[in-house]
Write a protein that holds these residues in place. Structure first.
Motif, PDB file in Angstrom:
ATOM      1  N   VAL A 169       2.950  -4.041 -18.476  1.00  0.00           N
ATOM      2  CA  VAL A 169       3.752  -4.876 -19.379  1.00  0.00           C
ATOM      3  C   VAL A 169       5.012  -5.416 -18.706  1.00  0.00           C
ATOM      4  CG1 VAL A 169       2.957  -3.749 -21.471  1.00  0.00           C
ATOM      5  CG2 VAL A 169       4.914  -2.803 -20.257  1.00  0.00           C
TER       6      VAL A 169
ATOM      7  N   PRO B  46       3.548   0.585  -5.417  1.00  0.00           N
ATOM      8  CA  PRO B  46       2.899  -0.559  -4.758  1.00  0.00           C
ATOM      9  C   PRO B  46       1.929  -1.284  -5.684  1.00  0.00           C
ATOM     10  CG  PRO B  46       2.111   1.544  -3.850  1.00  0.00           C
ATOM     11  CD  PRO B  46       3.319   1.852  -4.687  1.00  0.00           C
ATOM     12  N   LEU B  47       1.302  -0.543  -6.580  1.00  0.00           N
ATOM     13  CA  LEU B  47       0.349  -1.182  -7.494  1.00  0.00           C
ATOM     14  C   LEU B  47       1.045  -2.187  -8.413  1.00  0.00           C
ATOM     15  CD1 LEU B  47      -2.496  -1.441  -8.627  1.00  0.00           C
ATOM     16  CD2 LEU B  47      -2.071   0.600 -10.021  1.00  0.00           C
ATOM     17  N   VAL B  48       2.188  -1.829  -8.970  1.00  0.00           N
ATOM     18  CA  VAL B  48       2.864  -2.803  -9.846  1.00  0.00           C
ATOM     19  C   VAL B  48       3.305  -4.036  -9.048  1.00  0.00           C
ATOM     20  CG1 VAL B  48       3.586  -1.180 -11.663  1.00  0.00           C
ATOM     21  CG2 VAL B  48       5.144  -1.656  -9.776  1.00  0.00           C
TER      22      VAL B  48
ATOM     23  N   LYS C  92      -1.272   0.209 -19.993  1.00  0.00           N
ATOM     24  CA  LYS C  92      -0.956  -1.208 -20.219  1.00  0.00           C
ATOM     25  C   LYS C  92       0.107  -1.618 -19.200  1.00  0.00           C
ATOM     26  CE  LYS C  92      -1.684  -3.832 -23.256  1.00  0.00           C
ATOM     27  NZ  LYS C  92      -2.756  -4.914 -23.319  1.00  0.00           N
TER      28      LYS C  92
ATOM     29  N   GLY D 148       5.959  -3.570 -15.439  1.00  0.00           N
ATOM     30  CA  GLY D 148       6.088  -2.119 -15.510  1.00  0.00           C
ATOM     31  C   GLY D 148       4.902  -1.542 -16.243  1.00  0.00           C
ATOM     32  N   VAL D 149       5.011  -0.272 -16.621  1.00  0.00           N
ATOM     33  CA  VAL D 149       3.829   0.393 -17.159  1.00  0.00           C
ATOM     34  C   VAL D 149       4.136   1.154 -18.446  1.00  0.00           C
ATOM     35  CG1 VAL D 149       4.209   2.333 -15.585  1.00  0.00           C
ATOM     36  CG2 VAL D 149       1.934   1.958 -16.515  1.00  0.00           C
TER      37      VAL D 149
ATOM     38  N   SER E 246       2.330   6.243  -6.124  1.00  0.00           N
ATOM     39  CA  SER E 246       1.450   5.142  -5.697  1.00  0.00           C
ATOM     40  C   SER E 246       1.302   4.065  -6.762  1.00  0.00           C
ATOM     41  CB  SER E 246       0.090   5.668  -5.239  1.00  0.00           C
ATOM     42  OG  SER E 246      -0.594   6.266  -6.293  1.00  0.00           O
ATOM     43  N   VAL E 247       1.843   4.296  -7.944  1.00  0.00           N
ATOM     44  CA  VAL E 247       1.873   3.224  -8.947  1.00  0.00           C
ATOM     45  C   VAL E 247       2.873   2.129  -8.534  1.00  0.00           C
ATOM     46  CG1 VAL E 247       2.422   2.693 -11.366  1.00  0.00           C
ATOM     47  CG2 VAL E 247       1.088   4.728 -10.813  1.00  0.00           C
TER      48      VAL E 247
ATOM     49  N   HIS F  35       0.843  -1.193   0.000  1.00  0.00           N
ATOM     50  CA  HIS F  35       0.000   0.000   0.000  1.00  0.00           C
ATOM     51  C   HIS F  35       0.877   1.240   0.000  1.00  0.00           C
ATOM     52  CE1 HIS F  35      -3.307  -2.669   0.693  1.00  0.00           C
ATOM     53  NE2 HIS F  35      -2.672  -3.171   1.747  1.00  0.00           N
ATOM     54  N   TYR F  36       0.375   2.279  -0.641  1.00  0.00           N
ATOM     55  CA  TYR F  36       1.102   3.539  -0.666  1.00  0.00           C
ATOM     56  C   TYR F  36       1.076   4.151   0.719  1.00  0.00           C
ATOM     57  CZ  TYR F  36       2.526   8.181  -2.225  1.00  0.00           C
ATOM     58  OH  TYR F  36       3.182   9.373  -2.386  1.00  0.00           O
TER      59      TYR F  36
ATOM     60  N   GLU G 273      -4.824   2.028  -4.557  1.00  0.00           N
ATOM     61  CA  GLU G 273      -3.744   2.169  -5.534  1.00  0.00           C
ATOM     62  C   GLU G 273      -4.275   2.052  -6.968  1.00  0.00           C
ATOM     63  OE1 GLU G 273      -3.427   0.410  -2.692  1.00  0.00           O
ATOM     64  OE2 GLU G 273      -1.980   1.742  -1.712  1.00  0.00           O
TER      65      GLU G 273
ATOM     66  N   ASN H 147       1.634  -5.285  -6.507  1.00  0.00           N
ATOM     67  CA  ASN H 147       0.407  -6.085  -6.350  1.00  0.00           C
ATOM     68  C   ASN H 147       0.049  -6.813  -7.646  1.00  0.00           C
ATOM     69  OD1 ASN H 147       0.164  -5.222  -3.703  1.00  0.00           O
ATOM     70  ND2 ASN H 147      -1.207  -3.513  -4.208  1.00  0.00           N
ATOM     71  N   ILE H 148       0.194  -6.139  -8.766  1.00  0.00           N
ATOM     72  CA  ILE H 148      -0.121  -6.775 -10.058  1.00  0.00           C
ATOM     73  C   ILE H 148       0.834  -7.943 -10.306  1.00  0.00           C
ATOM     74  CG2 ILE H 148      -0.189  -6.423 -12.565  1.00  0.00           C
ATOM     75  CD1 ILE H 148      -1.053  -3.503 -11.969  1.00  0.00           C
TER      76      ILE H 148
ATOM     77  N   GLU I  15       0.343  10.602  -6.846  1.00  0.00           N
ATOM     78  CA  GLU I  15      -0.308   9.683  -7.794  1.00  0.00           C
ATOM     79  C   GLU I  15       0.737   8.907  -8.600  1.00  0.00           C
ATOM     80  OE1 GLU I  15      -1.375  12.817  -7.247  1.00  0.00           O
ATOM     81  OE2 GLU I  15      -3.259  12.281  -6.273  1.00  0.00           O
ATOM     82  N   VAL I  16       1.875   9.530  -8.856  1.00  0.00           N
ATOM     83  CA  VAL I  16       2.957   8.827  -9.569  1.00  0.00           C
ATOM     84  C   VAL I  16       3.575   7.763  -8.656  1.00  0.00           C
ATOM     85  CG1 VAL I  16       5.232   9.084 -10.625  1.00  0.00           C
ATOM     86  CG2 VAL I  16       3.459  10.815 -11.033  1.00  0.00           C
TER      87      VAL I  16
ATOM     88  N   LEU J 213       7.544   8.408 -15.338  1.00  0.00           N
ATOM     89  CA  LEU J 213       6.839   9.688 -15.240  1.00  0.00           C
ATOM     90  C   LEU J 213       7.700  10.701 -14.502  1.00  0.00           C
ATOM     91  CD1 LEU J 213       3.347   8.243 -14.273  1.00  0.00           C
ATOM     92  CD2 LEU J 213       4.024   9.189 -16.492  1.00  0.00           C
TER      93      LEU J 213
END
Lengths: 223, 223
Positions: B223, A203-205, B221, A219-220, A200-201, A115-116, B197, A207-208, A197-198, A162
């Motif tokens: 990736v 922890p999201l990656v 996306k 990555g994104v 917090s991506v 979590h962020y 997130e 989790n993914i 917002e940048v 970003l």
């Protein structure tokens, strides 16, 4: 250009150093609180680069302060809880001509996932900007890159990073630098106030990656 | 399957309705607080679908409660500040056999950009789960899709959407449904507790769109 990787013995510092060494002609200054540790890391990085046929990379190890003093761009590749103290330790040698770049993200894990967990400043990026002296340009970048993939020079790489910052010229410097890494594209996410917002991506990656077998080291791309 | 688009007259509801109508064989129930408004929207959607050579789409307009009552999957395509009240209004007709899907995100804009602004529950997704009766499976999905691009059936589309939820079977239902939309891939981001997130990517894509000319209506996306 001279690029300092402060805390450059850690995993994000390793990956950035290896890729800058392979993909650019910049002089790299790996910094650590302990200069000896920085020099040892440089030996390891050179061996790794050699195994990828990168000859004579321009990398040297220093204490963080000396690395920052010599740098045009200083990247704070330290864990988030050291970011503020590291800025304090090098602030005396920073000036308006040194772009300070911060990739660190505050996170907290529990049984559900990552979590962020930003500091009181709102984001690590804004914390760094607050702790640096007035006039030192701060740019947030390289937040959402999986360290393992970054440090694996044989990994296929086609990712975005970003940028956030209030100083357009510093942001352009970092944009150009990031775009020099093969397979990396820098995009603008606005001023420092947009850093949360940048960040917090990240922890999201994580989790993914955990929940999708085919997306280890994910990555994104913004498309 | 019967899919209700509650608040389906709004922009995310419009886009999902048009794409489900074109790309799937499901029966679509467009809901609104005012059934007349829902029926008017359905007429517009049918005209739009006709102009894209989609004949005889199975779409009808209803009040939100009636749409939810008939649905296997009910998508809360309402603004974030109506999400809780809309759940309250339809909760009597929801049961364990109706998957409740929430795409809404709380945001606040200022001169710097858009910022994530979750409710006290931690995220709109968790708010919806708290307000729904026990046993109603809640899945967060379709959060980070630009509404304009979603509703533009001629737009090139190759995007991901992230799922969060605590009920694996409900999540699988929504995953299959999302994957039926051409060019959309659903990925698992873990339990409901990871929703913040996921949701905070929505203000981020708006900031990226604002600061990068070539990325109007940007999506993501992994990736």
């Amino acid at each position: 250009m001279r690029i300092a990787l402060l805390g450059g013995t850690g995993d994000i510092g390793e990956g950035l150093t290896l890729r800058f060494a392979r993909d650019t002609d910049h002089e790299l200054l790996v910094g650590s609180r302990d200069p000896e540790k920085a020099r040892d890391a440089v030996d390891d990085y050179k061996a790794e680069l050699d195994s990828h046929a990168v000859d004579d990379p321009d990398i040297n190890g220093f204490g963080n302060e000396m690395a920052a003093d010599r740098a045009d761009v200083a990247i704070l590749s330290v864990p988030p809880y050291y970011a503020g103290d590291t800025v304090d330790a090098i602030d005396g040698v920073l000036d308006a001509d040194t772009v300070l770049v911060t990739p660190a993200v505050g996170m907290k894990g529990d049984e559900d996932g990552m979590h962020y967990h930003p500091p009181g400043a709102g984001s690590v990026t804004e914390l760094v900007a607050q702790r640096a002296s007035d006039g030192v340009p701060v740019v947030g970048a390289f937040h959402n890159l999986a360290a393992g993939k970054l440090a694996d020079l044989s990994a296929e790489f086609d990712l975005d990073t970003l940028l956030v910052g209030d100083d357009d010229s510093a942001k352009e410097t970092v944009r150009a630098l990031a775009n020099e890494i093969d397979g990396l594209r820098a995009l603008d996410a606005g001023p420092l106030a947009n850093a949360a917002e940048v960040e917090s991506v990240t922890p999201l990656v994580i989790n993914i990656a955990k929940h999708n077998d085919e997306l280890h080291d994910v990555g994104v791309k913004w498309v």
